[in-house]
Write a protein that holds these residues in place. Structure first.
Motif, PDB file in Angstrom:
ATOM      1  N   TRP A  95      11.667  34.686 -24.437  1.00  7.56           N
ATOM      2  CA  TRP A  95      10.840  35.630 -23.683  1.00  7.56           C
ATOM      3  C   TRP A  95      11.143  37.070 -24.082  1.00  7.56           C
ATOM      4  O   TRP A  95      10.239  37.903 -24.173  1.00  7.56           O
ATOM      5  CB  TRP A  95      11.063  35.450 -22.182  1.00  7.56           C
ATOM      6  CG  TRP A  95      10.235  34.364 -21.574  1.00  7.56           C
ATOM      7  CD1 TRP A  95      10.664  33.196 -21.027  1.00  7.56           C
ATOM      8  CD2 TRP A  95       8.801  34.330 -21.478  1.00  7.56           C
ATOM      9  NE1 TRP A  95       9.613  32.440 -20.594  1.00  7.56           N
ATOM     10  CE2 TRP A  95       8.446  33.123 -20.853  1.00  7.56           C
ATOM     11  CE3 TRP A  95       7.789  35.221 -21.862  1.00  7.56           C
ATOM     12  CZ2 TRP A  95       7.135  32.774 -20.598  1.00  7.56           C
ATOM     13  CZ3 TRP A  95       6.473  34.868 -21.600  1.00  7.56           C
ATOM     14  CH2 TRP A  95       6.153  33.656 -20.978  1.00  7.56           C
ATOM     15  N   ALA A  96      12.396  37.371 -24.319  1.00  9.21           N
ATOM     16  CA  ALA A  96      12.769  38.734 -24.706  1.00  9.21           C
ATOM     17  C   ALA A  96      12.153  39.125 -26.041  1.00  9.21           C
ATOM     18  O   ALA A  96      11.818  40.295 -26.264  1.00  9.21           O
ATOM     19  CB  ALA A  96      14.290  38.860 -24.770  1.00  9.21           C
ATOM     20  N   SER A  97      11.977  38.129 -26.915  1.00  9.45           N
ATOM     21  CA  SER A  97      11.412  38.442 -28.228  1.00  9.45           C
ATOM     22  C   SER A  97       9.905  38.679 -28.163  1.00  9.45           C
ATOM     23  O   SER A  97       9.361  39.459 -28.936  1.00  9.45           O
ATOM     24  CB  SER A  97      11.719  37.313 -29.216  1.00  9.45           C
ATOM     25  OG  SER A  97      11.017  36.129 -28.875  1.00  9.45           O
ATOM     26  N   VAL A  98       9.199  38.003 -27.234  1.00  6.16           N
ATOM     27  CA  VAL A  98       7.750  38.169 -27.152  1.00  6.16           C
ATOM     28  C   VAL A  98       7.328  39.159 -26.073  1.00  6.16           C
ATOM     29  O   VAL A  98       6.228  39.695 -26.123  1.00  6.16           O
ATOM     30  CB  VAL A  98       7.049  36.807 -26.924  1.00  6.16           C
ATOM     31  CG1 VAL A  98       7.306  35.872 -28.085  1.00  6.16           C
ATOM     32  CG2 VAL A  98       7.487  36.169 -25.605  1.00  6.16           C
ATOM     33  N   ARG A  99       8.196  39.391 -25.073  1.00  9.00           N
ATOM     34  CA  ARG A  99       7.933  40.382 -24.016  1.00  9.00           C
ATOM     35  C   ARG A  99       9.183  41.246 -23.853  1.00  9.00           C
ATOM     36  O   ARG A  99       9.893  41.143 -22.850  1.00  9.00           O
ATOM     37  CB  ARG A  99       7.602  39.681 -22.690  1.00  9.00           C
ATOM     38  CG  ARG A  99       6.390  38.755 -22.704  1.00  9.00           C
ATOM     39  CD  ARG A  99       5.073  39.502 -22.581  1.00  9.00           C
ATOM     40  NE  ARG A  99       5.009  40.379 -21.439  1.00  9.00           N
ATOM     41  CZ  ARG A  99       4.659  39.997 -20.200  1.00  9.00           C
ATOM     42  NH1 ARG A  99       4.377  38.734 -19.948  1.00  9.00           N
ATOM     43  NH2 ARG A  99       4.595  40.878 -19.222  1.00  9.00           N
ATOM     44  N   PRO A 100       9.498  42.091 -24.804  1.00  6.12           N
ATOM     45  CA  PRO A 100      10.786  42.809 -24.799  1.00  6.12           C
ATOM     46  C   PRO A 100      11.006  43.723 -23.603  1.00  6.12           C
ATOM     47  O   PRO A 100      12.147  44.010 -23.271  1.00  6.12           O
ATOM     48  CB  PRO A 100      10.746  43.605 -26.108  1.00  6.12           C
ATOM     49  CG  PRO A 100       9.312  43.670 -26.503  1.00  6.12           C
ATOM     50  CD  PRO A 100       8.682  42.415 -25.993  1.00  6.12           C
ATOM     51  N   GLY A 101       9.969  44.167 -22.936  1.00  5.43           N
ATOM     52  CA  GLY A 101      10.169  45.064 -21.804  1.00  5.43           C
ATOM     53  C   GLY A 101      10.262  44.357 -20.470  1.00  5.43           C
ATOM     54  O   GLY A 101      10.386  45.006 -19.427  1.00  5.43           O
ATOM     55  N   LEU A 102      10.201  43.025 -20.486  1.00  9.03           N
ATOM     56  CA  LEU A 102      10.135  42.256 -19.245  1.00  9.03           C
ATOM     57  C   LEU A 102      11.536  41.939 -18.723  1.00  9.03           C
ATOM     58  O   LEU A 102      12.431  41.569 -19.479  1.00  9.03           O
ATOM     59  CB  LEU A 102       9.381  40.945 -19.499  1.00  9.03           C
ATOM     60  CG  LEU A 102       8.852  40.172 -18.297  1.00  9.03           C
ATOM     61  CD1 LEU A 102       7.794  40.983 -17.555  1.00  9.03           C
ATOM     62  CD2 LEU A 102       8.261  38.848 -18.761  1.00  9.03           C
ATOM     63  N   ASP A 103      11.719  42.107 -17.417  1.00  7.28           N
ATOM     64  CA  ASP A 103      12.998  41.758 -16.787  1.00  7.28           C
ATOM     65  C   ASP A 103      13.009  40.264 -16.472  1.00  7.28           C
ATOM     66  O   ASP A 103      12.325  39.798 -15.561  1.00  7.28           O
ATOM     67  CB  ASP A 103      13.182  42.565 -15.501  1.00  7.28           C
ATOM     68  CG  ASP A 103      14.462  42.187 -14.760  1.00  7.28           C
ATOM     69  OD1 ASP A 103      15.330  41.517 -15.368  1.00  7.28           O
ATOM     70  OD2 ASP A 103      14.591  42.556 -13.574  1.00  7.28           O
ATOM     71  N   THR A 104      13.771  39.518 -17.241  1.00  7.79           N
ATOM     72  CA  THR A 104      13.834  38.058 -17.071  1.00  7.79           C
ATOM     73  C   THR A 104      15.122  37.610 -16.379  1.00  7.79           C
ATOM     74  O   THR A 104      15.456  36.422 -16.411  1.00  7.79           O
ATOM     75  CB  THR A 104      13.720  37.355 -18.439  1.00  7.79           C
ATOM     76  OG1 THR A 104      14.773  37.830 -19.286  1.00  7.79           O
ATOM     77  CG2 THR A 104      12.377  37.632 -19.089  1.00  7.79           C
TER      78      THR A 104
END
Length: 198
Positions: free
Chosen positions: A48-57
């Motif tokens: 998820w960090a690679s495809v949505r880098p600004g998202l808090d997961t």
């Protein structure tokens, strides 16, 4: 509890699902950069960090692990119950009666509250347990039209044996944690469960 009809596990490790406890503890995956991941949740979070880098997961770090653990526990518990020729719902009802203490009886309404099913479902479950000789219906001393569901000696033996086996398997699952770590985890999960249930 009733017979499940499903095949019994080939060995004790099968109670932990597709992999044994030792296999689960040693499982590690590898990212494309060659660095090892501790578990599959790390793989998911990194993806998820690679495809949505600004998202808090960060919620995934906790809740996805709880979800995966819950599925493993369901597999483990169902395997234990199968070994003892019981269904999970049967264990739920009989363990509620066992925890009530002697004479191990509760009203159908109390069983509904403790097992979180409908009254119709509970009636069917009590019927099934009664056919197996694990519970009996007794007249209520305080209500001429009421009944109490009581654990029979056979039901007591069955639920105690299944619970002993369940605890044995679940101790194995927690074997890699010391007492302090288990106590800390239990406290953290209690806080989370309280927040979720409220």
């Amino acid at each position: 509890m009733s017979l499940t009809g499903s095949p019994r596990p080939a060995d004790s490790n099968r109670a932990f699902g597709p992999k044994g406890a030792d296999d689960i503890a040693s499982t590690a995956s590898t990212a494309p950069d060659g660095k090892p991941h501790h578990d599959e949740v790390d793989v998911i979070v990194d993806a998820w960090a690679s495809v949505r880098p600004g998202l808090d997961t960060t919620p995934l770090e906790v809740l996805s692990r709880i979800s995966r653990i819950a599925r493993r526990l369901d597999q483990a518990r169902n395997a234990v119950f199968t070994e003892h020729e019981l269904d999970g719902w049967e264990f739920d009802v009989m363990s509620a009666l066992r925890r009530a203490g002697e004479p191990f009886e509760l009203s159908p309404g109390a069983l509904v509250q403790k097992t979180l099913v409908t009254s119709g479902t509970m009636t069917n479950r009590v019927d099934g347990l009664e056919r197996r000789g694990f519970v009996s219906r007794q007249p209520s001393p305080s209500d001429r039209r009421g009944v109490l569901v009581r654990l029979t000696p056979a039901g007591l033996r069955a639920v105690d044996a299944a619970f002993d086996a369940l605890l044995h398997h679940e101790r194995r699952l927690l074997a890699g944690m010391d007492d302090d770590a288990r106590a800390h985890l239990a406290a953290s999960l209690r806080t989370l469960l309280t927040a979720v249930e409220s």
